[in-house]
Design an enzyme around this catalytic site. Sequence first.
Site, mmCIF file in Angstrom:
data_model
loop_
_atom_site.group_PDB
_atom_site.id
_atom_site.type_symbol
_atom_site.label_atom_id
_atom_site.label_comp_id
_atom_site.label_asym_id
_atom_site.label_seq_id
_atom_site.Cartn_x
_atom_site.Cartn_y
_atom_site.Cartn_z
ATOM 1 N N GLU A 230 0.683 -1.239 0.045
ATOM 2 C CA GLU A 230 -0.079 -0.028 -0.086
ATOM 3 C C GLU A 230 0.779 1.349 0.090
ATOM 4 O O GLU A 230 0.435 2.136 -0.604
ATOM 5 C CB GLU A 230 -0.837 0.005 1.322
ATOM 6 C CG GLU A 230 -1.938 1.213 1.146
ATOM 7 C CD GLU A 230 -2.669 0.916 2.392
ATOM 8 O OE1 GLU A 230 -3.526 2.027 2.693
ATOM 9 O OE2 GLU A 230 -2.591 -0.058 3.189
ATOM 10 N N HIS B 215 -5.133 -3.405 -2.297
ATOM 11 C CA HIS B 215 -4.354 -2.230 -2.574
ATOM 12 C C HIS B 215 -3.256 -2.733 -3.912
ATOM 13 O O HIS B 215 -3.614 -2.365 -5.012
ATOM 14 C CB HIS B 215 -3.632 -1.560 -1.588
ATOM 15 C CG HIS B 215 -4.515 -0.970 -0.359
ATOM 16 N ND1 HIS B 215 -5.473 -0.351 -0.727
ATOM 17 C CD2 HIS B 215 -4.279 -1.517 0.904
ATOM 18 C CE1 HIS B 215 -6.297 -0.299 0.483
ATOM 19 N NE2 HIS B 215 -5.474 -0.930 1.585
ATOM 20 N N ASP C 7 -12.831 0.220 1.926
ATOM 21 C CA ASP C 7 -11.621 -0.096 2.934
ATOM 22 C C ASP C 7 -12.103 0.951 4.140
ATOM 23 O O ASP C 7 -12.781 0.600 5.014
ATOM 24 C CB ASP C 7 -10.269 0.719 2.261
ATOM 25 C CG ASP C 7 -9.320 0.094 2.872
ATOM 26 O OD1 ASP C 7 -9.347 -0.264 4.068
ATOM 27 O OD2 ASP C 7 -8.092 0.726 2.628
#
Length: 446
Positions: free
Chosen positions: A235, A269, A320
Amino acid sequence: MTRYWCELAWLPPGEVISGVLITIEGRWILEVTRHADPPPGAVRLPGFTIPGLANAHSHAFHRALRGHTQTERGSFWTWREQMYAVAARLDPDNYYALAKAVYAEMALAGITSVGEFHYVHHGPDGTPYKDGNEMGHALIQAAREAGLRVAMLDTCYLNGGFGAALQGPQVRFGDGNAHRWAERAEELAAAYHGEEDVEIGAAIHSVRAVPPEQMPTVVEFAHRQAGPLHAHVSEQRAENDACVAAYAASPVRVLHEHGALGPRSTAVHATHLSEEDIALLSGSGTHVCMCPTTERDLADGIGPARHLRESGCPITLGSDSHAVVDLFEEARAVELDERLATQERGHWQAAELLNAATAAGHASLGFPDAGFLLPGAHADLVTVRLDSVRTAGATAGSAVESVMFAAIGADVSSVVSGGRRIVEDGRHTLGEVGALLRTAIDAVRG
Protein backbone atom coordinates in the site's frame (compact mmCIF):
# COMPACT_ATOMS: atom_id res chain seq x y z
CA MET A 1 -41.98 -17.61 -4.20
CA THR A 2 -41.68 -13.93 -5.08
CA ARG A 3 -41.59 -12.49 -8.60
CA TYR A 4 -39.88 -9.26 -9.59
CA TRP A 5 -40.45 -7.61 -12.94
CA CYS A 6 -37.47 -5.50 -14.05
CA GLU A 7 -37.92 -2.71 -16.55
CA LEU A 8 -34.30 -3.28 -17.64
CA ALA A 9 -31.85 -5.87 -16.33
CA TRP A 10 -28.21 -6.80 -16.91
CA LEU A 11 -28.09 -10.49 -17.81
CA PRO A 12 -25.19 -12.77 -18.74
CA PRO A 13 -23.17 -12.57 -20.89
CA GLY A 14 -23.50 -8.80 -20.42
CA GLU A 15 -26.73 -7.89 -22.18
CA VAL A 16 -29.23 -5.21 -21.17
CA ILE A 17 -32.64 -6.80 -21.59
CA SER A 18 -36.06 -5.16 -21.23
CA GLY A 19 -38.97 -6.76 -19.40
CA VAL A 20 -37.15 -9.34 -17.28
CA LEU A 21 -39.19 -11.45 -14.84
CA ILE A 22 -37.14 -12.94 -11.99
CA THR A 23 -38.70 -15.59 -9.76
CA ILE A 24 -37.13 -16.08 -6.34
CA GLU A 25 -37.56 -18.99 -3.96
CA GLY A 26 -35.98 -18.56 -0.55
CA ARG A 27 -32.46 -17.16 -0.95
CA TRP A 28 -32.07 -18.20 -4.58
CA ILE A 29 -33.11 -17.22 -8.08
CA LEU A 30 -35.41 -19.91 -9.46
CA GLU A 31 -36.17 -18.59 -12.94
CA VAL A 32 -35.30 -15.68 -15.24
CA THR A 33 -37.63 -14.87 -18.16
CA ARG A 34 -36.66 -12.36 -20.84
CA HIS A 35 -38.99 -9.92 -22.59
CA ALA A 36 -41.91 -10.69 -20.30
CA ASP A 37 -44.94 -8.57 -19.54
CA PRO A 38 -45.43 -7.80 -15.84
CA PRO A 39 -47.78 -10.48 -14.47
CA PRO A 40 -50.33 -9.77 -11.74
CA GLY A 41 -48.77 -9.75 -8.30
CA ALA A 42 -45.20 -9.21 -9.47
CA VAL A 43 -43.17 -6.49 -7.76
CA ARG A 44 -42.26 -3.90 -10.38
CA LEU A 45 -38.72 -2.54 -10.40
CA PRO A 46 -38.53 0.53 -12.65
CA GLY A 47 -35.02 1.45 -13.69
CA PHE A 48 -32.00 -0.77 -14.31
CA THR A 49 -31.56 -3.95 -12.25
CA ILE A 50 -28.10 -5.42 -11.79
CA PRO A 51 -26.72 -8.14 -9.51
CA GLY A 52 -25.85 -7.17 -5.94
CA LEU A 53 -22.52 -5.44 -5.45
CA ALA A 54 -19.64 -6.93 -3.46
CA ASN A 55 -17.58 -4.76 -1.13
CA ALA A 56 -14.46 -6.91 -1.01
CA HIS A 57 -12.56 -4.92 1.63
CA SER A 58 -14.07 -3.26 4.70
CA HIS A 59 -12.89 -2.10 8.10
CA ALA A 60 -16.29 -1.26 9.59
CA PHE A 61 -15.00 0.87 12.48
CA HIS A 62 -13.09 3.20 10.13
CA ARG A 63 -16.45 4.75 9.24
CA ALA A 64 -16.15 6.75 12.48
CA LEU A 65 -13.14 8.56 10.98
CA ARG A 66 -14.95 10.12 8.02
CA GLY A 67 -14.54 13.88 8.01
CA HIS A 68 -12.58 13.92 11.27
CA THR A 69 -9.29 13.00 9.61
CA GLN A 70 -9.74 15.84 7.11
CA THR A 71 -9.55 18.61 9.71
CA GLU A 72 -5.78 18.95 9.52
CA ARG A 73 -2.98 18.18 7.12
CA GLY A 74 -1.16 14.93 7.72
CA SER A 75 0.11 11.66 6.34
CA PHE A 76 -0.97 8.03 6.27
CA TRP A 77 0.80 7.62 9.59
CA THR A 78 -1.01 10.48 11.34
CA TRP A 79 -4.27 9.08 9.97
CA ARG A 80 -3.31 5.71 11.44
CA GLU A 81 -2.91 7.21 14.92
CA GLN A 82 -6.47 8.58 14.74
CA MET A 83 -7.65 5.15 13.61
CA TYR A 84 -5.96 3.51 16.61
CA ALA A 85 -7.67 5.97 18.94
CA VAL A 86 -11.08 4.84 17.66
CA ALA A 87 -10.07 1.17 17.81
CA ALA A 88 -9.18 1.61 21.48
CA ARG A 89 -12.75 2.63 22.33
CA LEU A 90 -14.56 -0.27 20.69
CA ASP A 91 -16.42 -2.90 22.69
CA PRO A 92 -18.79 -5.65 21.49
CA ASP A 93 -21.90 -3.54 22.03
CA ASN A 94 -20.82 -0.28 20.45
CA TYR A 95 -19.04 -2.09 17.63
CA TYR A 96 -22.21 -4.05 16.87
CA ALA A 97 -24.24 -0.83 16.71
CA LEU A 98 -21.67 0.91 14.51
CA ALA A 99 -21.21 -2.04 12.17
CA LYS A 100 -24.97 -2.52 11.76
CA ALA A 101 -25.33 1.12 10.71
CA VAL A 102 -22.30 0.91 8.39
CA TYR A 103 -23.59 -2.25 6.74
CA ALA A 104 -27.00 -0.63 6.33
CA GLU A 105 -25.25 2.28 4.61
CA MET A 106 -23.65 -0.26 2.29
CA ALA A 107 -27.02 -1.86 1.59
CA LEU A 108 -28.45 1.53 0.63
CA ALA A 109 -25.66 1.76 -1.95
CA GLY A 110 -26.48 -1.66 -3.45
CA ILE A 111 -23.94 -3.82 -1.62
CA THR A 112 -25.14 -7.32 -0.75
CA SER A 113 -21.86 -8.99 0.30
CA VAL A 114 -19.05 -7.54 2.41
CA GLY A 115 -15.56 -8.79 3.17
CA GLU A 116 -14.84 -7.64 6.72
CA PHE A 117 -11.08 -7.51 7.35
CA HIS A 118 -11.45 -7.98 11.10
CA TYR A 119 -8.60 -7.58 13.58
CA VAL A 120 -10.09 -5.92 16.70
CA HIS A 121 -10.28 -9.25 18.50
CA HIS A 122 -9.73 -8.70 22.23
CA GLY A 123 -10.27 -6.25 25.06
CA PRO A 124 -8.44 -2.89 25.08
CA ASP A 125 -5.56 -4.27 27.15
CA GLY A 126 -5.26 -7.39 25.01
CA THR A 127 -7.18 -9.65 27.39
CA PRO A 128 -9.47 -12.01 25.45
CA TYR A 129 -13.19 -11.75 26.01
CA LYS A 130 -14.86 -14.75 27.67
CA ASP A 131 -15.78 -15.83 24.17
CA GLY A 132 -12.61 -15.13 22.20
CA ASN A 133 -14.71 -14.34 19.11
CA GLU A 134 -17.19 -11.98 20.74
CA MET A 135 -16.21 -9.11 18.46
CA GLY A 136 -16.46 -11.33 15.39
CA HIS A 137 -19.90 -12.54 16.42
CA ALA A 138 -20.99 -8.90 16.85
CA LEU A 139 -19.91 -8.08 13.30
CA ILE A 140 -21.65 -11.12 11.82
CA GLN A 141 -24.86 -10.34 13.68
CA ALA A 142 -24.62 -6.72 12.49
CA ALA A 143 -24.32 -7.85 8.87
CA ARG A 144 -27.31 -10.15 9.26
CA GLU A 145 -29.42 -7.39 10.78
CA ALA A 146 -28.55 -5.10 7.89
CA GLY A 147 -29.28 -7.85 5.35
CA LEU A 148 -25.78 -8.50 3.98
CA ARG A 149 -23.82 -11.70 3.51
CA VAL A 150 -20.46 -11.42 5.21
CA ALA A 151 -17.08 -12.98 4.59
CA MET A 152 -15.45 -12.71 7.99
CA LEU A 153 -11.76 -12.37 7.12
CA ASP A 154 -10.37 -13.13 10.55
CA THR A 155 -7.06 -11.32 10.58
CA CYS A 156 -3.77 -12.47 12.03
CA TYR A 157 -1.97 -9.41 13.43
CA LEU A 158 1.10 -10.19 15.54
CA ASN A 159 3.64 -7.37 15.22
CA GLY A 160 3.46 -3.58 15.35
CA GLY A 161 5.99 -3.36 12.53
CA PHE A 162 8.96 -5.28 11.18
CA GLY A 163 10.47 -6.86 14.29
CA ALA A 164 8.44 -4.61 16.61
CA ALA A 165 6.05 -5.69 19.35
CA LEU A 166 2.42 -4.61 19.44
CA GLN A 167 2.00 -1.39 21.38
CA GLY A 168 -0.88 0.67 22.77
CA PRO A 169 -4.21 0.01 21.03
CA GLN A 170 -2.51 -2.60 18.81
CA VAL A 171 -2.31 -5.09 21.69
CA ARG A 172 -5.98 -5.94 21.30
CA PHE A 173 -5.33 -7.06 17.72
CA GLY A 174 -2.90 -9.85 18.55
CA ASP A 175 -3.22 -13.50 19.60
CA GLY A 176 0.46 -13.93 20.47
CA ASN A 177 1.32 -16.24 17.61
CA ALA A 178 -0.32 -17.76 14.55
CA HIS A 179 -1.07 -21.04 16.32
CA ARG A 180 -3.19 -19.32 18.96
CA TRP A 181 -4.78 -17.17 16.26
CA ALA A 182 -5.74 -20.35 14.37
CA GLU A 183 -7.24 -21.97 17.48
CA ARG A 184 -9.53 -18.99 17.95
CA ALA A 185 -10.36 -18.77 14.25
CA GLU A 186 -11.24 -22.49 14.17
CA GLU A 187 -13.81 -21.87 16.92
CA LEU A 188 -15.31 -19.05 14.87
CA ALA A 189 -15.49 -21.24 11.77
CA ALA A 190 -17.16 -24.05 13.70
CA ALA A 191 -19.87 -21.68 14.97
CA TYR A 192 -20.96 -20.83 11.40
CA HIS A 193 -20.32 -24.10 9.61
CA GLY A 194 -22.89 -24.61 6.86
CA GLU A 195 -24.40 -21.11 7.10
CA GLU A 196 -25.26 -19.75 3.65
CA ASP A 197 -24.87 -16.10 4.59
CA VAL A 198 -21.50 -16.33 6.36
CA GLU A 199 -18.11 -17.34 5.00
CA ILE A 200 -15.20 -17.64 7.43
CA GLY A 201 -11.91 -16.76 5.79
CA ALA A 202 -8.55 -15.50 6.91
CA ALA A 203 -6.30 -12.51 6.46
CA ILE A 204 -2.61 -11.83 6.89
CA HIS A 205 -2.78 -8.21 7.94
CA SER A 206 0.46 -7.31 6.16
CA VAL A 207 4.07 -8.40 5.88
CA ARG A 208 4.94 -5.92 8.63
CA ALA A 209 2.36 -7.42 11.03
CA VAL A 210 2.89 -11.15 10.43
CA PRO A 211 6.43 -12.59 10.39
CA PRO A 212 7.06 -14.89 7.43
CA GLU A 213 7.50 -17.98 9.58
CA GLN A 214 3.98 -17.47 10.99
CA MET A 215 2.28 -17.11 7.60
CA PRO A 216 1.99 -20.83 6.69
CA THR A 217 -0.27 -21.42 9.69
CA VAL A 218 -2.69 -18.79 8.39
CA VAL A 219 -2.50 -20.25 4.89
CA GLU A 220 -3.20 -23.76 6.22
CA PHE A 221 -6.29 -22.50 8.07
CA ALA A 222 -7.66 -20.92 4.89
CA HIS A 223 -7.02 -24.14 2.97
CA ARG A 224 -8.81 -26.24 5.60
CA GLN A 225 -11.81 -23.93 5.39
CA ALA A 226 -11.61 -23.75 1.58
CA GLY A 227 -12.09 -20.06 2.29
CA PRO A 228 -10.70 -16.75 1.10
CA LEU A 229 -7.31 -15.46 2.21
CA HIS A 230 -6.69 -11.71 1.98
CA ALA A 231 -3.71 -9.49 2.78
CA HIS A 232 -2.79 -5.82 2.60
CA VAL A 233 0.00 -5.63 0.02
CA SER A 234 2.34 -2.79 -1.00
CA GLU A 235 0.00 0.00 0.00
CA GLN A 236 2.88 2.35 0.82
CA ARG A 237 6.34 2.68 -0.72
CA ALA A 238 7.72 2.87 2.83
CA GLU A 239 6.30 -0.60 3.51
CA ASN A 240 8.05 -1.98 0.43
CA ASP A 241 11.37 -0.42 1.43
CA ALA A 242 11.13 -1.75 4.98
CA CYS A 243 10.21 -5.22 3.71
CA VAL A 244 13.21 -5.33 1.38
CA ALA A 245 15.44 -4.19 4.25
CA ALA A 246 14.05 -6.90 6.54
CA TYR A 247 13.72 -9.85 4.15
CA ALA A 248 15.56 -8.88 0.93
CA ALA A 249 12.27 -9.37 -0.91
CA SER A 250 9.15 -7.43 -1.81
CA PRO A 251 5.90 -8.04 0.09
CA VAL A 252 4.49 -9.98 -2.88
CA ARG A 253 7.52 -12.25 -2.99
CA VAL A 254 7.39 -12.86 0.76
CA LEU A 255 3.74 -13.89 0.47
CA HIS A 256 4.51 -16.04 -2.57
CA GLU A 257 7.37 -17.84 -0.86
CA HIS A 258 5.14 -18.72 2.09
CA GLY A 259 2.19 -20.03 0.09
CA ALA A 260 -0.16 -17.09 0.54
CA LEU A 261 -0.96 -16.43 -3.13
CA GLY A 262 -3.50 -18.35 -5.21
CA PRO A 263 -6.99 -18.33 -6.74
CA ARG A 264 -8.70 -17.91 -3.35
CA SER A 265 -6.29 -15.16 -2.30
CA THR A 266 -6.70 -11.40 -2.64
CA ALA A 267 -3.96 -8.78 -2.52
CA VAL A 268 -5.57 -5.60 -1.22
CA HIS A 269 -4.28 -2.31 -2.69
CA ALA A 270 -1.23 -3.67 -4.57
CA THR A 271 -0.37 -0.08 -5.37
CA HIS A 272 3.41 -0.17 -5.73
CA LEU A 273 4.41 -3.26 -7.68
CA SER A 274 7.36 -4.36 -9.76
CA GLU A 275 7.02 -6.41 -12.93
CA GLU A 276 8.12 -9.44 -10.91
CA ASP A 277 5.37 -8.77 -8.37
CA ILE A 278 2.77 -8.60 -11.14
CA ALA A 279 4.05 -11.85 -12.62
CA LEU A 280 3.78 -13.60 -9.24
CA LEU A 281 0.26 -12.31 -8.60
CA SER A 282 -1.04 -13.11 -12.06
CA GLY A 283 0.75 -16.45 -12.31
CA SER A 284 -0.95 -17.61 -9.13
CA GLY A 285 -4.40 -16.35 -10.12
CA THR A 286 -4.54 -14.02 -7.12
CA HIS A 287 -7.31 -11.42 -7.03
CA VAL A 288 -6.37 -7.78 -6.52
CA CYS A 289 -8.76 -5.52 -4.62
CA MET A 290 -8.55 -1.86 -5.57
CA CYS A 291 -9.86 0.70 -3.05
CA PRO A 292 -9.47 3.98 -4.94
CA THR A 293 -11.36 6.31 -2.60
CA THR A 294 -9.20 5.25 0.34
CA GLU A 295 -6.02 5.11 -1.71
CA ARG A 296 -6.51 8.71 -2.81
CA ASP A 297 -7.68 9.83 0.64
CA LEU A 298 -4.46 8.48 2.15
CA ALA A 299 -2.30 9.61 -0.78
CA ASP A 300 -1.20 6.03 -1.41
CA GLY A 301 -0.93 6.32 -5.15
CA ILE A 302 -2.59 4.75 -8.20
CA GLY A 303 -2.17 1.02 -8.66
CA PRO A 304 -1.58 -0.66 -12.05
CA ALA A 305 -5.10 -2.08 -12.28
CA ARG A 306 -5.24 -2.54 -16.05
CA HIS A 307 -1.79 -4.10 -16.23
CA LEU A 308 -2.78 -6.52 -13.48
CA ARG A 309 -6.02 -7.45 -15.26
CA GLU A 310 -4.33 -7.96 -18.61
CA SER A 311 -1.74 -10.14 -16.88
CA GLY A 312 -4.47 -12.38 -15.47
CA CYS A 313 -5.46 -11.03 -12.04
CA PRO A 314 -9.20 -10.68 -11.42
CA ILE A 315 -9.87 -7.15 -10.13
CA THR A 316 -12.30 -6.49 -7.27
CA LEU A 317 -13.35 -3.37 -5.37
CA GLY A 318 -13.54 -2.29 -1.74
CA SER A 319 -14.47 0.80 0.24
CA ASP A 320 -11.78 0.01 2.87
CA SER A 321 -11.80 3.00 5.27
CA HIS A 322 -15.23 4.18 4.06
CA ALA A 323 -14.09 7.66 3.07
CA VAL A 324 -17.21 7.14 1.01
CA VAL A 325 -19.39 4.05 0.65
CA ASP A 326 -20.15 3.89 -3.05
CA LEU A 327 -19.04 1.00 -5.27
CA PHE A 328 -19.98 2.95 -8.39
CA GLU A 329 -17.45 5.60 -7.37
CA GLU A 330 -14.82 2.94 -6.62
CA ALA A 331 -15.41 1.33 -10.00
CA ARG A 332 -15.19 4.42 -12.16
CA ALA A 333 -12.21 5.68 -10.17
CA VAL A 334 -10.24 2.67 -11.41
CA GLU A 335 -10.65 4.04 -14.93
CA LEU A 336 -10.55 7.75 -14.15
CA ASP A 337 -7.45 7.56 -11.94
CA GLU A 338 -5.67 5.64 -14.65
CA ARG A 339 -6.60 8.37 -17.12
CA LEU A 340 -4.91 10.92 -14.88
CA ALA A 341 -1.80 8.76 -14.51
CA THR A 342 -1.46 8.02 -18.25
CA GLN A 343 -3.19 11.02 -19.83
CA GLU A 344 -5.14 8.53 -21.95
CA ARG A 345 -8.82 7.46 -21.89
CA GLY A 346 -10.45 4.10 -22.38
CA HIS A 347 -8.56 1.65 -20.19
CA TRP A 348 -11.72 -0.05 -18.89
CA GLN A 349 -15.12 -0.71 -20.41
CA ALA A 350 -18.10 -0.08 -18.16
CA ALA A 351 -19.11 -3.75 -18.26
CA GLU A 352 -15.65 -4.78 -17.02
CA LEU A 353 -15.98 -2.41 -14.08
CA LEU A 354 -19.46 -3.73 -13.31
CA ASN A 355 -18.10 -7.28 -13.33
CA ALA A 356 -15.39 -6.24 -10.85
CA ALA A 357 -18.10 -4.81 -8.58
CA THR A 358 -20.28 -7.92 -8.84
CA ALA A 359 -19.21 -11.43 -9.88
CA ALA A 360 -15.46 -11.04 -9.33
CA GLY A 361 -15.96 -9.44 -5.92
CA HIS A 362 -18.38 -12.08 -4.66
CA ALA A 363 -16.07 -14.87 -5.87
CA SER A 364 -13.12 -13.37 -4.00
CA LEU A 365 -15.19 -13.52 -0.78
CA GLY A 366 -16.11 -17.17 -1.17
CA PHE A 367 -19.53 -16.59 -2.78
CA PRO A 368 -18.94 -17.74 -6.37
CA ASP A 369 -22.67 -18.30 -6.93
CA ALA A 370 -23.44 -14.60 -6.46
CA GLY A 371 -23.10 -11.68 -8.84
CA PHE A 372 -25.25 -13.05 -11.66
CA LEU A 373 -28.95 -12.78 -12.50
CA LEU A 374 -29.23 -16.47 -13.31
CA PRO A 375 -31.23 -19.43 -11.99
CA GLY A 376 -29.36 -20.99 -9.08
CA ALA A 377 -27.58 -17.78 -8.10
CA HIS A 378 -28.05 -15.87 -4.85
CA ALA A 379 -31.17 -13.75 -5.17
CA ASP A 380 -29.46 -10.35 -5.11
CA LEU A 381 -31.20 -7.67 -7.18
CA VAL A 382 -30.10 -4.05 -7.10
CA THR A 383 -32.19 -1.53 -9.01
CA VAL A 384 -30.73 1.84 -10.00
CA ARG A 385 -32.91 4.77 -10.99
CA LEU A 386 -32.51 5.98 -14.55
CA ASP A 387 -34.48 9.18 -13.92
CA SER A 388 -32.31 10.90 -11.32
CA VAL A 389 -30.47 14.12 -12.10
CA ARG A 390 -27.35 12.01 -12.69
CA THR A 391 -28.83 9.24 -14.82
CA ALA A 392 -31.65 11.00 -16.72
CA GLY A 393 -31.26 10.43 -20.45
CA ALA A 394 -29.98 6.87 -20.11
CA THR A 395 -31.28 4.34 -22.62
CA ALA A 396 -31.05 0.57 -22.79
CA GLY A 397 -28.00 1.03 -24.99
CA SER A 398 -26.24 3.30 -22.50
CA ALA A 399 -27.57 1.96 -19.19
CA VAL A 400 -24.34 0.26 -18.08
CA GLU A 401 -22.23 3.28 -18.97
CA SER A 402 -24.67 5.71 -17.35
CA VAL A 403 -24.65 3.75 -14.09
CA MET A 404 -20.92 3.07 -13.94
CA PHE A 405 -19.79 6.57 -14.91
CA ALA A 406 -22.53 8.81 -13.51
CA ALA A 407 -24.72 7.11 -10.88
CA ILE A 408 -24.00 7.22 -7.17
CA GLY A 409 -25.14 4.98 -4.36
CA ALA A 410 -28.05 7.32 -3.64
CA ASP A 411 -29.53 6.39 -7.03
CA VAL A 412 -30.18 2.84 -5.78
CA SER A 413 -33.93 2.54 -5.24
CA SER A 414 -34.38 -1.15 -4.37
CA VAL A 415 -32.18 -3.92 -2.98
CA VAL A 416 -33.06 -7.59 -2.64
CA SER A 417 -30.32 -9.46 -0.78
CA GLY A 418 -30.49 -13.23 -0.48
CA GLY A 419 -34.17 -13.11 -1.38
CA ARG A 420 -34.97 -10.50 1.28
CA ARG A 421 -35.95 -7.00 0.19
CA ILE A 422 -33.95 -4.71 2.46
CA VAL A 423 -34.22 -1.42 0.55
CA GLU A 424 -37.43 -0.11 -0.97
CA ASP A 425 -37.85 3.36 -2.49
CA GLY A 426 -34.36 4.21 -1.28
CA ARG A 427 -35.11 3.42 2.39
CA HIS A 428 -33.64 0.61 4.46
CA THR A 429 -35.91 -1.62 6.51
CA LEU A 430 -33.95 -0.61 9.62
CA GLY A 431 -35.25 2.95 9.30
CA GLU A 432 -33.26 6.19 9.15
CA VAL A 433 -29.70 4.98 8.61
CA GLY A 434 -28.20 8.44 8.99
CA ALA A 435 -29.56 8.67 12.52
CA LEU A 436 -28.25 5.18 13.31
CA LEU A 437 -24.82 6.18 12.07
CA ARG A 438 -24.72 9.40 14.03
CA THR A 439 -25.68 7.70 17.30
CA ALA A 440 -23.21 4.86 16.77
CA ILE A 441 -20.34 7.15 15.77
CA ASP A 442 -20.93 9.44 18.74
CA ALA A 443 -20.77 6.39 21.02
CA VAL A 444 -17.37 5.22 19.77
CA ARG A 445 -15.80 8.66 19.46
CA GLY A 446 -16.75 9.64 23.01
